[in-house]
Design a protein around this motif. Structure first.
Motif, PDB file in Angstrom:
ATOM      1  N   ASP A 238       0.820  -1.218   0.000  1.00 26.17           N
ATOM      2  CA  ASP A 238       0.000   0.000   0.000  1.00 26.17           C
ATOM      3  C   ASP A 238       0.852   1.266   0.000  1.00 26.17           C
ATOM      4  O   ASP A 238       0.413   2.314  -0.482  1.00 26.17           O
ATOM      5  N   GLU A 239       2.057   1.185   0.540  1.00 18.81           N
ATOM      6  CA  GLU A 239       2.900   2.365   0.694  1.00 18.81           C
ATOM      7  C   GLU A 239       3.538   2.816  -0.620  1.00 18.81           C
ATOM      8  O   GLU A 239       4.126   3.890  -0.682  1.00 18.81           O
ATOM      9  N   PHE A 240       3.406   2.012  -1.687  1.00 19.90           N
ATOM     10  CA  PHE A 240       4.159   2.288  -2.911  1.00 19.90           C
ATOM     11  C   PHE A 240       3.295   2.568  -4.126  1.00 19.90           C
ATOM     12  O   PHE A 240       3.814   2.668  -5.236  1.00 19.90           O
ATOM     13  N   GLY A 241       1.997   2.723  -3.952  1.00 16.90           N
ATOM     14  CA  GLY A 241       1.155   3.021  -5.107  1.00 16.90           C
ATOM     15  C   GLY A 241      -0.314   3.068  -4.746  1.00 16.90           C
ATOM     16  O   GLY A 241      -0.716   2.716  -3.634  1.00 16.90           O
ATOM     17  N   ASP A 242      -1.105   3.511  -5.718  1.00 17.73           N
ATOM     18  CA  ASP A 242      -2.549   3.634  -5.517  1.00 17.73           C
ATOM     19  C   ASP A 242      -3.284   2.328  -5.777  1.00 17.73           C
ATOM     20  O   ASP A 242      -4.454   2.193  -5.419  1.00 17.73           O
ATOM     21  N   TYR A 243      -2.606   1.384  -6.422  1.00 20.92           N
ATOM     22  CA  TYR A 243      -3.209   0.085  -6.727  1.00 20.92           C
ATOM     23  C   TYR A 243      -2.281  -1.019  -6.242  1.00 20.92           C
ATOM     24  O   TYR A 243      -1.075  -0.814  -6.097  1.00 20.92           O
ATOM     25  N   ILE A 244      -2.848  -2.188  -6.021  1.00 26.68           N
ATOM     26  CA  ILE A 244      -2.084  -3.348  -5.579  1.00 26.68           C
ATOM     27  C   ILE A 244      -2.058  -4.382  -6.691  1.00 26.68           C
ATOM     28  O   ILE A 244      -3.105  -4.811  -7.187  1.00 26.68           O
ATOM     29  N   LEU A 245      -0.861  -4.750  -7.102  1.00 29.84           N
ATOM     30  CA  LEU A 245      -0.669  -5.833  -8.055  1.00 29.84           C
ATOM     31  C   LEU A 245      -0.337  -7.084  -7.261  1.00 29.84           C
ATOM     32  O   LEU A 245       0.587  -7.088  -6.445  1.00 29.84           O
ATOM     33  N   MET A 246      -1.088  -8.148  -7.500  1.00 28.91           N
ATOM     34  CA  MET A 246      -0.858  -9.415  -6.800  1.00 28.91           C
ATOM     35  C   MET A 246      -0.567 -10.504  -7.814  1.00 28.91           C
ATOM     36  O   MET A 246      -1.204 -10.563  -8.874  1.00 28.91           O
ATOM     37  N   THR A 247       0.392 -11.352  -7.506  1.00 31.54           N
ATOM     38  CA  THR A 247       0.695 -12.479  -8.376  1.00 31.54           C
ATOM     39  C   THR A 247       1.153 -13.670  -7.557  1.00 31.54           C
ATOM     40  O   THR A 247       1.524 -13.530  -6.378  1.00 31.54           O
ATOM     41  N   ARG A 248       1.107 -14.831  -8.177  1.00 33.51           N
ATOM     42  CA  ARG A 248       1.640 -16.052  -7.577  1.00 33.51           C
ATOM     43  C   ARG A 248       2.995 -16.303  -8.215  1.00 33.51           C
ATOM     44  O   ARG A 248       3.097 -16.666  -9.376  1.00 33.51           O
ATOM     45  N   ALA A 249       4.044 -16.092  -7.437  1.00 34.05           N
ATOM     46  CA  ALA A 249       5.405 -16.237  -7.950  1.00 34.05           C
ATOM     47  C   ALA A 249       5.904 -17.652  -7.705  1.00 34.05           C
ATOM     48  O   ALA A 249       5.857 -18.143  -6.571  1.00 34.05           O
ATOM     49  N   PRO A 250       6.378 -18.330  -8.730  1.00 30.87           N
ATOM     50  CA  PRO A 250       6.954 -19.667  -8.526  1.00 30.87           C
ATOM     51  C   PRO A 250       8.160 -19.603  -7.590  1.00 30.87           C
ATOM     52  O   PRO A 250       9.013 -18.718  -7.729  1.00 30.87           O
ATOM     53  N   LEU A 251       8.250 -20.523  -6.661  1.00 31.86           N
ATOM     54  CA  LEU A 251       9.387 -20.543  -5.744  1.00 31.86           C
ATOM     55  C   LEU A 251      10.732 -20.576  -6.480  1.00 31.86           C
ATOM     56  O   LEU A 251      11.678 -19.891  -6.045  1.00 31.86           O
ATOM     57  N   PRO A 252      10.864 -21.327  -7.588  1.00 31.81           N
ATOM     58  CA  PRO A 252      12.177 -21.348  -8.256  1.00 31.81           C
ATOM     59  C   PRO A 252      12.589 -20.008  -8.848  1.00 31.81           C
ATOM     60  O   PRO A 252      13.756 -19.855  -9.234  1.00 31.81           O
ATOM     61  N   LYS A 253      11.665 -19.041  -8.928  1.00 33.75           N
ATOM     62  CA  LYS A 253      12.034 -17.736  -9.462  1.00 33.75           C
ATOM     63  C   LYS A 253      12.407 -16.724  -8.375  1.00 33.75           C
ATOM     64  O   LYS A 253      12.673 -15.567  -8.680  1.00 33.75           O
ATOM     65  N   VAL A 254      12.425 -17.142  -7.134  1.00 33.35           N
ATOM     66  CA  VAL A 254      12.868 -16.251  -6.061  1.00 33.35           C
ATOM     67  C   VAL A 254      14.390 -16.252  -6.038  1.00 33.35           C
ATOM     68  O   VAL A 254      15.030 -17.276  -5.774  1.00 33.35           O
ATOM     69  N   PHE A 255      14.966 -15.109  -6.325  1.00 30.60           N
ATOM     70  CA  PHE A 255      16.427 -14.976  -6.342  1.00 30.60           C
ATOM     71  C   PHE A 255      16.969 -14.833  -4.932  1.00 30.60           C
ATOM     72  O   PHE A 255      17.926 -15.494  -4.537  1.00 30.60           O
ATOM     73  N   PHE A 256      16.380 -13.951  -4.149  1.00 32.91           N
ATOM     74  CA  PHE A 256      16.713 -13.858  -2.735  1.00 32.91           C
ATOM     75  C   PHE A 256      15.608 -13.101  -2.007  1.00 32.91           C
ATOM     76  O   PHE A 256      14.758 -12.468  -2.623  1.00 32.91           O
ATOM     77  N   TYR A 257      15.614 -13.231  -0.697  1.00 35.86           N
ATOM     78  CA  TYR A 257      14.661 -12.530   0.159  1.00 35.86           C
ATOM     79  C   TYR A 257      15.389 -12.143   1.430  1.00 35.86           C
ATOM     80  O   TYR A 257      16.386 -12.760   1.809  1.00 35.86           O
ATOM     81  N   ASN A 258      14.894 -11.101   2.092  1.00 36.58           N
ATOM     82  CA  ASN A 258      15.709 -10.475   3.129  1.00 36.58           C
ATOM     83  C   ASN A 258      15.949 -11.355   4.345  1.00 36.58           C
ATOM     84  O   ASN A 258      16.949 -11.208   5.031  1.00 36.58           O
ATOM     85  N   ARG A 259      15.057 -12.286   4.641  1.00 40.98           N
ATOM     86  CA  ARG A 259      15.249 -13.152   5.806  1.00 40.98           C
ATOM     87  C   ARG A 259      16.271 -14.259   5.555  1.00 40.98           C
ATOM     88  O   ARG A 259      16.617 -15.012   6.467  1.00 40.98           O
ATOM     89  N   LEU A 260      16.756 -14.354   4.324  1.00 41.51           N
ATOM     90  CA  LEU A 260      17.677 -15.427   3.991  1.00 41.51           C
ATOM     91  C   LEU A 260      18.989 -15.311   4.757  1.00 41.51           C
ATOM     92  O   LEU A 260      19.512 -16.300   5.267  1.00 41.51           O
ATOM     93  N   LEU A 261      19.521 -14.077   4.845  1.00 38.83           N
ATOM     94  CA  LEU A 261      20.779 -13.835   5.541  1.00 38.83           C
ATOM     95  C   LEU A 261      20.638 -12.625   6.451  1.00 38.83           C
ATOM     96  O   LEU A 261      19.863 -11.712   6.149  1.00 38.83           O
ATOM     97  N   PRO A 262      21.376 -12.569   7.549  1.00 38.01           N
ATOM     98  CA  PRO A 262      21.277 -11.431   8.466  1.00 38.01           C
ATOM     99  C   PRO A 262      21.641 -10.117   7.786  1.00 38.01           C
ATOM    100  O   PRO A 262      22.653 -10.013   7.085  1.00 38.01           O
TER     101      PRO A 262
END
Length: 285
Positions: A238-262
């Motif tokens: 909500d903090e980044f636009g007037d509309y929300i784009l939602m999608t189902r992202a395949p797990l194999p396409k996740v390059f990294f996420y912030n909880r992965l490493l400190p």
């Protein structure tokens, strides 16, 4: 009449294939870009593996298998990266002492993902997008401007920033290969029953994206940039636009996420996802 009906159906539901202008004929993983970048792949994903990385670092993953605690595995991975790529011994990696030492020492996988978090259109973002191009064959569509015109200034700046970001670094792309492979290892270990993540992105206009077709009210087929930031919390989007784009992202396409490493990314819910064709839903805040 039947031909007209078929034409109308094709216009409403275009072929879910990655356009040729958005892909390379070769890459360095187990699926060609035309498949892994398609809508069919989004709906029915399979594991992606960069050629040779898991086998080359088999000892690391054997060690990680024996560690039940995720923070311990993350620290072991970071220690492995430091030793394997001589991140604290630049002279041993062939770097000559001098004025460039500090900047080149900092040019590692952690610096890149932190730089992406601050500005995905900066030098670090250019290196990451170039890496996606070479490993997965998906061409970048945007970097501080449209990249569709390969003779334009924006594309030339993109190439220059990517080259400068890699210059005199220590196997930086190989570091990214292993980071992606470790990310996939953790996702499969933590979410073994899942195939997708529901992710969100705040936008101001759907027209800012490359729309390939519509799939009903509020649903679109979109060609994303080859690397994109999402959040796992709708409220954050909500903090980044007037509309929300939602999608189902395949797990194999996740390059990294912030909880992965400190200390990897600033927000606790950010995911950086490899692009291609996706079906998305648009809703108001």
């Amino acid at each position: 009449m039947d031909n007209n009906r078929q034409i109308a159906q094709t216009e409403r539901h275009p072929t879910p294939t990655l356009p040729a202008c958005a892909r390379l004929p070769m890459n360095r993983c187990n699926l060609p870009a035309v498949i892994l970048g398609s809508l069919t792949y989004q709906q029915h994903p399979v594991a992606l593996e960069i050629d040779g990385i898991r086998d080359f670092h088999a000892g690391l993953f054997t060690t990680l298998d024996s560690l039940p605690d995720q923070p311990t595995r993350a620290q072991r991975f970071m220690d492995y990266m430091t030793v394997r790529f001589l991140l604290e011994e630049p002279e041993e990696a062939g770097l000559m002492p001098g004025r460039q030492r500090k900047s080149r020492v900092n040019a590692n996988y952690l610096r890149l993902v932190r730089g992406w978090s601050f500005d995905s259109d900066g030098r670090e973002g250019a290196v990451l997008k170039r890496w996606v191009e070479s490993r997965f064959g998906l061409l970048a569509r945007h970097h501080a401007g449209s990249l569709l015109d390969h003779s334009g200034d924006a594309y030339q700046r993109y190439l220059l920033e990517g080259a400068r970001g890699l210059y005199a670094t220590n196997a930086l792309e190989a570091q990214l290969d292993l980071l992606y492979t470790y990310c996939q290892y953790e996702l499969r270990r933590e979410q073994s029953a899942a195939s997708h993540l529901r992710l969100y992105r705040g936008i101001n206009r759907i027209d800012d994206h490359e729309i390939l077709g519509t799939c009903g009210a509020g649903r679109y087929r979109v060609l994303f940039n080859n690397l994109n930031s999402f959040t796992s919390h709708r409220e954050r989007a909500d903090e980044f636009g007037d509309y929300i784009l939602m999608t189902r992202a395949p797990l194999p396409k996740v390059f990294f996420y912030n909880r992965l490493l400190p200390g990897m990314l600033r927000g606790e819910d950010e995911y950086v996802v490899i692009g291609g064709v996706y079906e998305v839903e648009i809703s108001t805040i």
